[in-house]
Design an enzyme around this catalytic site. Sequence first.
Site, PDB file in Angstrom:
ATOM      1  N   THR A 262     -27.286   3.136  -4.510  1.00 54.20           N
ATOM      2  CA  THR A 262     -26.957   1.949  -5.296  1.00 54.20           C
ATOM      3  C   THR A 262     -27.080   0.725  -4.398  1.00 54.20           C
ATOM      4  OG1 THR A 262     -25.387   3.286  -6.563  1.00 54.20           O
ATOM      5  CG2 THR A 262     -25.072   0.913  -6.647  1.00 54.20           C
TER       6      THR A 262
ATOM      7  N   GLY B  34     -21.472   5.930  -5.681  1.00 58.13           N
ATOM      8  CA  GLY B  34     -21.055   6.826  -6.752  1.00 58.13           C
ATOM      9  C   GLY B  34     -19.558   7.056  -6.751  1.00 58.13           C
TER      10      GLY B  34
END
Length: 525
Positions: free
Chosen positions: A339, A422
Amino acid sequence: MTKRPVIGTKTMVVSPHYLASAAGARILEKGGNAFDAAVAVSAALAVVYPHMTGLGGDAFWLTYSAEEGRVRAYNGSGRSGSAVTRERYLSEAAIPRRGPRAAITVPGMADSWDAVLSRYGRLTLAEVLETAIGYAAGGFPMSPDQHANTVLAGAALSPEAAAIYMPGGRVLKPGERFVQKELARSLSLLAEGGRDAFYEGEIAEAICSGLAASGGYLTAQDFAEHRGLWCDPVSTSYHGYTVYQAPPNSQGFAALQTLNILENFDFGGIAHGSFAYYHLLAEAIKASFRDRDAVLTDPDFSTIPLARLLDKGYAAGLAASISPSRAAEAVSEPTGRDTAYAAVVDGEGNAVSFIQSLYFEFGSGTAPGGTGILLQNRGSFFSLDPSAVNTLEPRKRTFHTLMPAMACQGGKPAVLYGTQGGEGQPQTQTLLLTRLLHYGMNPQEAVDQPRFVWGRTWGEPTVELTVEGRVEKSVLEELAAAGHKVRKVSDYDGLAGHAHMIAIDENGYRSGGTDPRCDGAAIGW
C-alpha cells in the site's frame, strides 16, 4: 539513529517515494492547493511505486477544507462485477489471489482523483497529472523497493505485465531507468478526457476486452456504473483530540475502538518501549480486531453497529478484560500489506490524508489490453462461505484495509498519519499516535521507533507477535513469557510497513516524518 524531521512554516508533503513528494511540492509551488497536490502525489505514486499502487487500484481520502471547516471522507473503493458470483468459484476453496479471476472489483482510484479535484481543487486534471505522465513516458530510476518486490513477486506477473516490469525478461537494478509507455498513454487519455475516459472510454474497453480474453469477469458496464462516495468520517475523542477515520467498508473504526480501550489506561505510568507498552497495545488491538472481523464488509449489504462498537462504556469493558501480564488467545486472517500512504498540508490550512493500494504487491499481476494498468486483486479477500459477513456477492465492496487517519484539535488538523501494511495499519497508527501524544515524540521519532505487528502472516499457521529486533531482549523475553508467540525480525523490517506523519503545532509549523524502510521524502517550506 533517528533523522531530524522536516519542518515547514506553511506546507508539508510526505509520501513513500521522493519523486511523488516532489510532484506534490511542484503543484504547491505553481499555485495549487493541498487537494491538487494530493492528487499529483497519488498519480505520481501510481507511476513510481507501481508494485504498491496504481490506476488499477483503490484509494481512500480524508479531506479538511479550511473554507468549510470540516473533515470529509471519500470512499474510492470499487465494487465486484455484476457477473461475479460465488458460483464462479465452486471448485475452489478460495478466490485465486493472482490472475484475471482475481481482478474482480472495479478500480476506484481514477474516480477519486476526479472527485477530490472537482470539489476542492484549483487546477485541471491535466495540470495535476503532468508530472506523473512525464515519469511514465521518460522513465525514472528504479527504486530499491520496487526492485526487491519484483524479485519477490515477478513470477506472479502475466506475460503482458512481465513485459512491462521485467523488460527483456530481467529485473532492472536499482537506479536503472524504468519506462512505462503504455501507462503514459493511459494517463494522457485520462488527462484529456477526464474520468469518463477511464470508466466509459477507450481505457475501460481495452481492460475489459483483455480480461474477457483471459477468463476475467469485469465488464464495460461494471466500469461505467462505478461511482465512489463522499461520506462523513467516523471519529472518537482521545486526550483532547478528535480522531477521524474513513467509515466502513474501511477497517478504520478498529483503530478508533483501540484508542477508546487505551483511554482507560494511564500512560504516565507506562514506559515507552517497555513490556507493558507493547503488551497493552497488542491486547487492545486483539480486542478491536475480534469485533472488526465479525462485522466488517460493505455496509450496503450488512448492518455494522458502529454506535455500539465505538461506545466509550463498551470500550471500558474491553479494557477491564485485558490482563496486565497474560496474552489473550485470538485468531486472525492475513490481509494484503502492499500500500502507499501520503499526506499534504498547504499554507491555507487545507489538509489531505490519503492511502491507495493494489492489495498484494503488483495486485492481480494482470495488466490487460495494452493499457499498462495493473489491476488490483482486492476482491480476493471476499469469502466464498455464504454465511460469512464478507461473502462474495455481485456489486459489493469488500472488507477494506485502507484507512487514512487525521486527528484534529480545536476543530483544525493537528496530525495526519497512516501506513502501509494491511493488518498492520491500525497497529502502526496506534503506535504513532501514542508516541506523539503520550511521549512527546516528533513525527520522525515516532515513525523511526521499533514496531510490532500482531496477526497471522501468509503461510504461517500460528498467530504471532512479530517484533523488530531493536526492541530490548529483556522485553522480548517478557512478552514471550506472557504468552505472546514472539517472532523477532530485522531492525527495520518491511513487515512493519511504510509509515508517514505530519504534525501541526500551536504555531502552525508543519513537521513531517517519513519511513526509513522506503524511498520516501518529506518536503516542506
